[in-house]
Structure formats: C-alpha cells, structure tokens
Design a protein around this motif. Structure first.
Motif, PDB file in Angstrom:
ATOM      1  N   GLU A  28       0.872  -1.182   0.000  1.00  0.00           N
ATOM      2  CA  GLU A  28       0.000   0.000   0.000  1.00  0.00           C
ATOM      3  C   GLU A  28       0.906   1.227   0.000  1.00  0.00           C
ATOM      4  N   TYR A  29       1.217   1.694  -1.196  1.00  0.00           N
ATOM      5  CA  TYR A  29       2.269   2.697  -1.349  1.00  0.00           C
ATOM      6  C   TYR A  29       1.819   4.105  -0.977  1.00  0.00           C
ATOM      7  N   PHE A  30       0.576   4.420  -1.216  1.00  0.00           N
ATOM      8  CA  PHE A  30       0.114   5.778  -0.936  1.00  0.00           C
ATOM      9  C   PHE A  30       0.205   6.133   0.551  1.00  0.00           C
ATOM     10  N   PRO A  31      -0.392   5.341   1.474  1.00  0.00           N
ATOM     11  CA  PRO A  31      -0.261   5.679   2.892  1.00  0.00           C
ATOM     12  C   PRO A  31       1.172   5.594   3.391  1.00  0.00           C
ATOM     13  N   LEU A  32       1.950   4.663   2.823  1.00  0.00           N
ATOM     14  CA  LEU A  32       3.346   4.537   3.230  1.00  0.00           C
ATOM     15  C   LEU A  32       4.132   5.789   2.837  1.00  0.00           C
ATOM     16  N   ALA A  33       3.917   6.280   1.617  1.00  0.00           N
ATOM     17  CA  ALA A  33       4.593   7.508   1.196  1.00  0.00           C
ATOM     18  C   ALA A  33       4.167   8.689   2.051  1.00  0.00           C
ATOM     19  N   ASN A  34       2.898   8.729   2.432  1.00  0.00           N
ATOM     20  CA  ASN A  34       2.421   9.802   3.310  1.00  0.00           C
ATOM     21  C   ASN A  34       3.176   9.821   4.635  1.00  0.00           C
ATOM     22  N   ILE A  35       3.404   8.651   5.187  1.00  0.00           N
ATOM     23  CA  ILE A  35       4.133   8.568   6.459  1.00  0.00           C
ATOM     24  C   ILE A  35       5.559   9.089   6.299  1.00  0.00           C
ATOM     25  N   TYR A  36       6.234   8.648   5.248  1.00  0.00           N
ATOM     26  CA  TYR A  36       7.608   9.113   5.025  1.00  0.00           C
ATOM     27  C   TYR A  36       7.656  10.624   4.797  1.00  0.00           C
ATOM     28  N   LEU A  37       6.687  11.171   4.079  1.00  0.00           N
ATOM     29  CA  LEU A  37       6.652  12.609   3.852  1.00  0.00           C
ATOM     30  C   LEU A  37       6.456  13.364   5.163  1.00  0.00           C
ATOM     31  N   ALA A  38       5.568  12.863   6.022  1.00  0.00           N
ATOM     32  CA  ALA A  38       5.325  13.511   7.315  1.00  0.00           C
ATOM     33  C   ALA A  38       6.572  13.462   8.195  1.00  0.00           C
ATOM     34  N   GLN A  39       7.356  12.379   8.045  1.00  0.00           N
ATOM     35  CA  GLN A  39       8.591  12.236   8.824  1.00  0.00           C
ATOM     36  C   GLN A  39       9.784  12.912   8.152  1.00  0.00           C
ATOM     37  N   LYS A  40       9.515  13.596   7.020  1.00  0.00           N
ATOM     38  CA  LYS A  40      10.552  14.314   6.265  1.00  0.00           C
ATOM     39  C   LYS A  40      11.638  13.383   5.729  1.00  0.00           C
ATOM     40  N   GLU A  41      11.274  12.126   5.503  1.00  0.00           N
ATOM     41  CA  GLU A  41      12.182  11.175   4.853  1.00  0.00           C
ATOM     42  C   GLU A  41      11.839  11.161   3.366  1.00  0.00           C
ATOM     43  N   TYR A  42      12.249  12.227   2.683  1.00  0.00           N
ATOM     44  CA  TYR A  42      11.772  12.485   1.330  1.00  0.00           C
ATOM     45  C   TYR A  42      12.295  11.470   0.309  1.00  0.00           C
ATOM     46  N   GLU A  43      13.535  11.017   0.458  1.00  0.00           N
ATOM     47  CA  GLU A  43      14.069  10.048  -0.503  1.00  0.00           C
ATOM     48  C   GLU A  43      13.284   8.743  -0.447  1.00  0.00           C
ATOM     49  N   LYS A  44      12.974   8.295   0.780  1.00  0.00           N
ATOM     50  CA  LYS A  44      12.176   7.073   0.910  1.00  0.00           C
ATOM     51  C   LYS A  44      10.775   7.279   0.336  1.00  0.00           C
ATOM     52  N   ALA A  45      10.210   8.461   0.564  1.00  0.00           N
ATOM     53  CA  ALA A  45       8.877   8.746   0.050  1.00  0.00           C
ATOM     54  C   ALA A  45       8.863   8.693  -1.475  1.00  0.00           C
ATOM     55  N   ILE A  46       9.865   9.303  -2.105  1.00  0.00           N
ATOM     56  CA  ILE A  46       9.933   9.310  -3.570  1.00  0.00           C
ATOM     57  C   ILE A  46      10.110   7.896  -4.114  1.00  0.00           C
ATOM     58  N   GLN A  47      10.943   7.106  -3.433  1.00  0.00           N
ATOM     59  CA  GLN A  47      11.160   5.717  -3.857  1.00  0.00           C
ATOM     60  C   GLN A  47       9.858   4.931  -3.784  1.00  0.00           C
ATOM     61  N   VAL A  48       9.144   5.093  -2.692  1.00  0.00           N
ATOM     62  CA  VAL A  48       7.877   4.384  -2.520  1.00  0.00           C
ATOM     63  C   VAL A  48       6.862   4.834  -3.564  1.00  0.00           C
ATOM     64  N   LEU A  49       6.844   6.119  -3.866  1.00  0.00           N
ATOM     65  CA  LEU A  49       5.919   6.633  -4.871  1.00  0.00           C
ATOM     66  C   LEU A  49       6.229   6.059  -6.247  1.00  0.00           C
ATOM     67  N   HIS A  50       7.495   5.912  -6.553  1.00  0.00           N
ATOM     68  CA  HIS A  50       7.872   5.282  -7.826  1.00  0.00           C
ATOM     69  C   HIS A  50       7.333   3.857  -7.892  1.00  0.00           C
ATOM     70  N   TYR A  51       7.526   3.105  -6.799  1.00  0.00           N
ATOM     71  CA  TYR A  51       6.997   1.739  -6.761  1.00  0.00           C
ATOM     72  C   TYR A  51       5.478   1.756  -6.950  1.00  0.00           C
ATOM     73  N   GLY A  52       4.838   2.690  -6.263  1.00  0.00           N
ATOM     74  CA  GLY A  52       3.388   2.764  -6.347  1.00  0.00           C
ATOM     75  C   GLY A  52       2.896   3.103  -7.735  1.00  0.00           C
ATOM     76  N   LEU A  53       3.573   4.040  -8.395  1.00  0.00           N
ATOM     77  CA  LEU A  53       3.189   4.418  -9.752  1.00  0.00           C
ATOM     78  C   LEU A  53       3.363   3.262 -10.721  1.00  0.00           C
ATOM     79  N   GLU A  54       4.480   2.569 -10.605  1.00  0.00           N
ATOM     80  CA  GLU A  54       4.711   1.414 -11.468  1.00  0.00           C
ATOM     81  C   GLU A  54       3.646   0.350 -11.249  1.00  0.00           C
ATOM     82  N   ASN A  55       3.325   0.107 -10.000  1.00  0.00           N
ATOM     83  CA  ASN A  55       2.323  -0.905  -9.676  1.00  0.00           C
ATOM     84  C   ASN A  55       0.937  -0.472 -10.145  1.00  0.00           C
ATOM     85  N   ALA A  56       0.614   0.831  -9.947  1.00  0.00           N
ATOM     86  CA  ALA A  56      -0.704   1.330 -10.338  1.00  0.00           C
ATOM     87  C   ALA A  56      -0.887   1.277 -11.847  1.00  0.00           C
TER      88      ALA A  56
END
Length: 265
Positions: free
Chosen positions: A219-247
C-alpha cells in the motif's frame, strides 16, 4: 425512484426566498432550486432530488433529509442544525462558510465535496464517506471521527478541538499526518474498538506497525504519506515510484493521486 415533478422547485424558490419554509417535499423533484436568505425548518425532503441547487444565507433546522439527493449543490454561508439524522448524498457539492451544529450524518456520501472556511461542532459522522473531498481552513470541535472513511481526503490548515481521528485512516488522507505531528490542538486517535491514544502514542506505537503492514501489503500511498510527514523524502519518492509502477501495470484508478503526491513532494 419515482418523484412528483410538478413545479416543486419553482414553488420552493417562490415561497421561501427571505421567508420561513415549512413544507412537505417528499418524493419531489427540486433540481436546480435557487434559495436565498431563508430559514427552512421542519421541511420534509424525504427522497427528494435537489441536484444542482444553490443555497445562500439559508438555515436548515430539523429537516427530514432521509434519502435526499443534494449532489452538485452550492451552499454559501448556510447553517445546518438538526435533531434528525441526515442520510443523504452530497457528492461533488461545495460548502463555503457553512456551519454544522449537533448534526448526525449517518450513511452519507460526500465524495468529491469541497469545504472552505466551514465549522463543524458536535457533529457525528457514522458510516459516512468523504473520499476525495477537500477541507480548506475548516474548524472541527467535539467530533468523533474514529469510524470515518477518509480515503484520499485532503485537509488544508485544519483547526481541531476535542476531536478523535480514525487510527487506520489517517495515513490514507492528505495533510492529517503532518498536522497531527505538529499541532498543539486537542486531538486524539481512536478506533472502532474504543481504543484512544494521544498523538505521541500513535506515532511511537502505531505508525511503526502500519509501516510494516503497508510494506508487506504494497500500500504505497499511505506509506509515502508517512515518510513525507517524517521528512524522509528520498524514501517517500522511492515508494511513490513503486506505487506508480504498480498502479500503471494494474491500471489502478488511483494512479493519478499517487502522481499528484509525487509532484507535490
């Protein structure tokens, strides 16, 4: 549904603008009604259709809004007060400077609705969905949201006092994670099992478990939200890439939401 279409919308507009309206519009078609500066009290809108209507400076008091259709409506500087449960559809409607007091929304749908500078006080929201709705500069007081569906709901600059947020739904919304980690407002986090946590307990005890679950279930969307809130932007971008590819590979209808989140990050 079968409705009586005999000029009911015109009747409501003519009799009610600037006056007090007490009428039975059960099963009537009131589409594209235009109502200004009116008090609508004790009116029966059961199974009525008011799609595309415009309301300005109107107060709705103890009206029967069971099975009513208020989709694609405009509410400007209106007020809702009722002891009766509201069971209606408000999909794609706009609420500007509108206030809700002592209301129970039960099995309502506000998908795609827009709220700006609105106030919700002692409002119950049971089995109600706000998917893809946007709340901008809205105030919430004395509200339990613990059983709400907040999928893809966006909050911009919310203000809350004595509010319980839904434990598992927070990461599925936009803006609430950042708000919860930074605000001094009186909020707690709850679930349908009556468990309540402080925001600190939520971030320390629940968020780590949710991150593990979202990794496992992809579940990439909520996971990316968590990383963004924690200011872990590189992890958030990586997760979003996975999510986009999967979507994209699965033709997921929510790919656009992921893409927008990626752009905003």
């Amino acid at each position: 549904r079968s409705r009586n279409n005999a000029s009911s919308a015109q009747l409501l507009s003519e009799l009610s603008n600037g006056t007090v309206c007490r009428r039975n519009f059960s099963d009537k078609s009131l589409n594209h009604t235009r109502l200004l500066n009116s008090t609508v009290t004790g009116t029966n809108f059961y199974n009525a259709a008011l799609t595309g209507s415009y309301f300005q400076n109107c107060e709705f008091r103890n009206c029967n809004m069971n099975m009513s259709d208020f989709e694609y409506c405009e509410f400007y500087r209106c007020c809702f007060k009722s002891k009766k449960d509201i069971i209606s559809s408000f999909n794609e409607s706009n609420f500007i400077e509108t206030e809700f007091y002592d209301i129970t929304f039960s099995s309502c749908s506000f998908s795609g609705a827009f709220f700006e500078n609105c106030k919700f006080v002692n409002t119950k929201m049971e089995f109600t969905t706000f998917e893809n709705a946007l709340f901008r500069n809205c105030e919430f007081k004395d509200i339990n949201m613990s059983v709400l569906n907040l999928d893809y709901v966006e909050f911009e600059n919310p203000r809350m006092d004595n509010v319980i947020l839904p434990m598992e739904q927070i990461p599925h919304s936009i803006g609430i994670l950042e708000y919860s980690i930074n605000t001094a407002d009186a909020i707690r986090v709850g679930s349908d099992s009556n468990v309540e946590l402080s925001t600190e307990e939520y971030w320390n005890e629940v968020i780590p478990l949710l991150k593990e679950e979202y990794h496992y279930t992809k579940e990439y969307f909520p996971l990316a939200n968590i990383y963004l809130a924690q200011k872990e932007y590189e992890k958030a971008i990586q997760v979003l890439h996975y999510g986009l590819e999967n979507a994209v590979s699965n033709r997921d209808s929510n790919a656009e939401v992921l893409l927008q989140t990626h752009k905003d990050s």
